[in-house]
Design an enzyme around this catalytic site. Structure first.
Site, PDB file in Angstrom:
ATOM      1  N   TYR A  52      67.260  43.197   5.346  1.00 43.07           N
ATOM      2  CA  TYR A  52      65.942  43.348   5.966  1.00 43.07           C
ATOM      3  C   TYR A  52      65.839  44.607   6.816  1.00 43.07           C
ATOM      4  O   TYR A  52      66.709  44.891   7.642  1.00 43.07           O
ATOM      5  CB  TYR A  52      65.612  42.131   6.838  1.00 43.07           C
ATOM      6  CG  TYR A  52      64.331  42.301   7.629  1.00 43.07           C
ATOM      7  CD1 TYR A  52      63.098  42.207   7.011  1.00 43.07           C
ATOM      8  CD2 TYR A  52      64.357  42.618   8.992  1.00 43.07           C
ATOM      9  CE1 TYR A  52      61.921  42.403   7.697  1.00 43.07           C
ATOM     10  CE2 TYR A  52      63.180  42.811   9.706  1.00 43.07           C
ATOM     11  CZ  TYR A  52      61.969  42.707   9.055  1.00 43.07           C
ATOM     12  OH  TYR A  52      60.811  42.916   9.741  1.00 43.07           O
ATOM     13  N   HIS A  82      52.770  51.588  13.424  1.00 40.80           N
ATOM     14  CA  HIS A  82      52.850  50.590  14.494  1.00 40.80           C
ATOM     15  C   HIS A  82      52.404  51.141  15.855  1.00 40.80           C
ATOM     16  O   HIS A  82      52.241  50.377  16.803  1.00 40.80           O
ATOM     17  CB  HIS A  82      54.277  50.050  14.605  1.00 40.80           C
ATOM     18  CG  HIS A  82      54.640  49.091  13.503  1.00 40.80           C
ATOM     19  ND1 HIS A  82      54.307  49.284  12.198  1.00 40.80           N
ATOM     20  CD2 HIS A  82      55.320  47.909  13.540  1.00 40.80           C
ATOM     21  CE1 HIS A  82      54.755  48.282  11.459  1.00 40.80           C
ATOM     22  NE2 HIS A  82      55.363  47.425  12.250  1.00 40.80           N
ATOM     23  N   ASN A 194      62.037  47.235  17.652  1.00 42.64           N
ATOM     24  CA  ASN A 194      62.169  45.783  17.518  1.00 42.64           C
ATOM     25  C   ASN A 194      62.932  45.234  18.722  1.00 42.64           C
ATOM     26  O   ASN A 194      64.128  44.980  18.661  1.00 42.64           O
ATOM     27  CB  ASN A 194      62.907  45.478  16.214  1.00 42.64           C
ATOM     28  CG  ASN A 194      62.526  44.147  15.620  1.00 42.64           C
ATOM     29  OD1 ASN A 194      63.218  43.640  14.762  1.00 42.64           O
ATOM     30  ND2 ASN A 194      61.427  43.569  16.053  1.00 42.64           N
ATOM     31  N   TYR A 277      49.044  24.255  58.377  1.00 46.67           N
ATOM     32  CA  TYR A 277      50.080  24.426  57.359  1.00 46.67           C
ATOM     33  C   TYR A 277      50.408  25.889  57.076  1.00 46.67           C
ATOM     34  O   TYR A 277      51.552  26.229  56.780  1.00 46.67           O
ATOM     35  CB  TYR A 277      49.647  23.759  56.047  1.00 46.67           C
ATOM     36  CG  TYR A 277      49.620  22.254  56.069  1.00 46.67           C
ATOM     37  CD1 TYR A 277      49.947  21.520  57.215  1.00 46.67           C
ATOM     38  CD2 TYR A 277      49.255  21.548  54.933  1.00 46.67           C
ATOM     39  CE1 TYR A 277      49.898  20.139  57.226  1.00 46.67           C
ATOM     40  CE2 TYR A 277      49.207  20.157  54.925  1.00 46.67           C
ATOM     41  CZ  TYR A 277      49.528  19.455  56.071  1.00 46.67           C
ATOM     42  OH  TYR A 277      49.480  18.100  56.066  1.00 46.67           O
ATOM     43  N   ARG A 280      52.838  26.512  59.898  1.00 46.29           N
ATOM     44  CA  ARG A 280      53.948  25.577  59.998  1.00 46.29           C
ATOM     45  C   ARG A 280      54.796  25.532  58.727  1.00 46.29           C
ATOM     46  O   ARG A 280      56.003  25.296  58.776  1.00 46.29           O
ATOM     47  CB  ARG A 280      53.401  24.169  60.293  1.00 46.29           C
ATOM     48  CG  ARG A 280      54.445  23.215  60.823  1.00 46.29           C
ATOM     49  CD  ARG A 280      54.015  21.762  60.871  1.00 46.29           C
ATOM     50  NE  ARG A 280      52.585  21.526  60.977  1.00 46.29           N
ATOM     51  CZ  ARG A 280      52.027  20.362  60.649  1.00 46.29           C
ATOM     52  NH1 ARG A 280      52.776  19.373  60.186  1.00 46.29           N
ATOM     53  NH2 ARG A 280      50.727  20.192  60.781  1.00 46.29           N
ATOM     54  N   PHE A 326      64.316  39.279  19.148  1.00 43.53           N
ATOM     55  CA  PHE A 326      63.173  40.060  19.620  1.00 43.53           C
ATOM     56  C   PHE A 326      62.099  39.187  20.259  1.00 43.53           C
ATOM     57  O   PHE A 326      61.153  39.703  20.851  1.00 43.53           O
ATOM     58  CB  PHE A 326      62.537  40.810  18.447  1.00 43.53           C
ATOM     59  CG  PHE A 326      62.287  39.923  17.258  1.00 43.53           C
ATOM     60  CD1 PHE A 326      61.308  38.947  17.276  1.00 43.53           C
ATOM     61  CD2 PHE A 326      63.068  40.055  16.116  1.00 43.53           C
ATOM     62  CE1 PHE A 326      61.096  38.114  16.190  1.00 43.53           C
ATOM     63  CE2 PHE A 326      62.859  39.229  15.026  1.00 43.53           C
ATOM     64  CZ  PHE A 326      61.863  38.256  15.059  1.00 43.53           C
ATOM     65  N   GLU A 411      55.020  35.815  11.043  1.00 41.29           N
ATOM     66  CA  GLU A 411      55.352  35.777  12.468  1.00 41.29           C
ATOM     67  C   GLU A 411      54.367  34.825  13.135  1.00 41.29           C
ATOM     68  O   GLU A 411      53.378  35.237  13.743  1.00 41.29           O
ATOM     69  CB  GLU A 411      55.304  37.198  13.040  1.00 41.29           C
ATOM     70  CG  GLU A 411      56.331  38.092  12.341  1.00 41.29           C
ATOM     71  CD  GLU A 411      56.149  39.580  12.584  1.00 41.29           C
ATOM     72  OE1 GLU A 411      55.279  39.942  13.404  1.00 41.29           O
ATOM     73  OE2 GLU A 411      56.862  40.374  11.946  1.00 41.29           O
TER      74      GLU A 411
END
Length: 501
Positions: A52, A82, A194, A277, A280, A326, A411
């Site tokens: 791959y 990309h 990646n 609060y 405190r 990844f 994916e």
């Protein structure tokens, strides 16, 4: 000089590289590991093995065979196609962190890149060539594909970079440092993009700022205690040991040290029996934030030394495994938690601001004004703090619970971790502004009480603040004061005042 090994990088070393300009180098052993893994990639290509991303396409196109003659085109096309991020660029310091973290990951020797790739990454760090990377466009799996593609563009002489305070082309930046752009070989484009280095880089910068802000919030809260004549009994060690959270115990201890020998703080029954609060419960609330920060730090320290690309090469190249390192889910959840934890510091700070400006809740002049009625004083400062707190509540909605399938459903679960890291960073900026407002109001409150009665450390914080923002002697444009105080909280060295763990 910081030596990168792929396994030993620390947050402290990252701080030195990012904020002090420390130079980096690769260890000899890590470079040998890089050479060994590279040989396996070359073997895969020469033997026409089906692996791959080396001899196949990507994502849903992983079944498409790539001929030896096209492996370089495959990697170049990957980077260009990309690189489709949008929006404002990441801060330059985050871009520098991306370079550092990607270099460290590749030095683990599981990625199959040539030493030339490592050398150019290191040269960019040491020369201050920082790729311009759009913030939006990453799903956080398969890693930060879009952001890291913009980083890789500069390495091949394309894209844009910050260089010596200017925005220039990647080609010009490399040329001015006499650096040769890469011609990507088998797997190198994939190895560069990646991974989780965009979300992790943003996360590291966010964490480093958040840690400092958490310490500062305690000192500012201590000054508010003095301004409101707060009760110190609530910070006694026995109470916090009885619950048992170390972080809560630590906050209480630091508050006690900050208000040590203060003549403005009070004991039970002197002015009132109990505080609200927001005064405190400072150790309980701030302590819970520290618990979250410790979790975030632990995950970041693992991720900055992690192999996060795919496939990974093991056993001297005899085993190449396609997996899912990844996937950004560990960092996505950590970043969501960081947003929630820091947003709470703003939440409780705004309530302390309200107690200082609201004449129904204290015995100070209304809205800390020099002339209440004619002048509004700090009235709208509380509005601004409330607005920031409200915005934080939206930003703190977890990004990691969302997922949209991509790559034709190959994916089918993604982390959205980069969105989470960006939101966390924005929450930190908002919270710092809220704390700047509290600091400003607390200084005014203690002035009405008598600064000569302050504790030693809170007085130092007061003097520091008054050197930035003068007293409210009349209405003015307070935005300028808040901006300057916030900038000091972010950029200045507070080590002379803060009590750190």
């Amino acid at each position: 000089m910081i030596t990168l090994t792929g396994n030993t990088l620390t947050l402290k070393e990252i701080y030195h590289v990012l904020f002090e300009g420390e130079q980096v180098q690769a260890s000899a052993e890590s470079m040998e590991n890089v050479k060994v893994s590279r040989k396996s990639v070359e073997k895969i290509v020469s033997n026409n093995e089906v692996v791959y991303g080396i001899t196949t396409g990507f994502g849903k196109m992983s079944d498409v065979w790539i001929d030896q003659s096209q492996v370089e085109a495959l990697q170049l096309n990957l980077i260009r196609s990309h690189a489709c991020g949008v929006g404002e660029p990441f801060p330059e310091i985050v871009s520098r962190a991306m370079l550092l973290l990607r270099t460290n990951a590749l030095l683990k020797g599981y990625s199959g890149v040539r030493v030339e790739v490592i050398n150019l990454l290191i040269d960019c760090i040491n020369s201050g060539i920082h790729p311009i990377v759009p913030q939006q466009g990453s799903l956080g799996a398969s890693g930060d594909l879009a952001p890291l593609s913009h980083l890789a563009l500069v390495l091949i002489g394309e894209g844009e970079a910050y260089y010596k305070g200017k925005r220039v082309s990647g080609e010009e930046a490399l040329e001015r440092e006499n650096l040769t752009p890469l011609v990507l070989s088998a797997k190198e484009g994939l190895a560069l993009i990646n991974g989780t280095q965009a979300m992790t880089a943003m996360g590291v910068v966010a964490y480093l700022e958040a840690e400092k802000l958490a310490y500062q919030s305690e000192l500012v809260a201590a000054m508010t205690l003095e301004g409101l004549r707060g009760i110190t009994d609530a910070f006694e060690e026995e109470i916090h040991q009885a619950r048992g959270y170390p972080e809560q115990v630590g906050v209480a201890q630091r508050i006690r040290m900050y208000i040590k020998q203060s003549r403005l703080s009070t004991k039970q029954g002197e002015v009132r029996v109990q505080d609200a609060y927001s005064l405190r419960c400072i150790p309980q609330v701030h302590g819970a934030t520290w618990q979250a920060l410790n979790y975030v730090k632990e995950k970041l320290e693992i991720e900055i030394n992690a192999a996060t690309d795919n496939p990974l090469i093991f056993d001297y190249g005899n085993k190449v495994i396609s997996g899912g390192n990844f996937h950004g889910q560990p960092i996505a959840i950590a970043m969501d938690l960081l947003s929630i934890a820091i947003a709470e510091l703003a939440n409780i700070s705004e309530r302390r601001i309200e107690r200082m400006v609201n004449p129904q809740l204290n015995d100070l002049p209304a809205f800390l004004s020099a002339d209440p009625g004619v002048e509004s004083g700090a009235m709208i400062l509380q509005y601004a703090a409330a607005s920031l707190v409200s915005e934080n509540k939206t930003l703190a909605h977890p990004s990691s619970v969302d997922s949209i399938p991509s790559s034709a459903n190959q994916e089918d679960h993604v982390s959205m971790g980069t969105i989470g890291s960006r939101h966390a960073y924005q929450v930190i900026q908002n919270t710092r502004n809220v704390l700047a407002i509290e600091w400003f109001c607390a200084m005014q409150a203690v002035e009405f009480r008598g600064v000569e009665r302050m504790a030693q450390r809170t007085r130092k914080a007061f003097d520091r603040g008054r050197g930035i923002a003068p007293s409210i002697t009349g209405d003015r444009v307070f935005a300028k004061d808040i901006e300057k105080l916030s900038q000091d909280l972010k950029e200045a060295n507070w080590l002379g005042i803060l009590i750190e763990q």
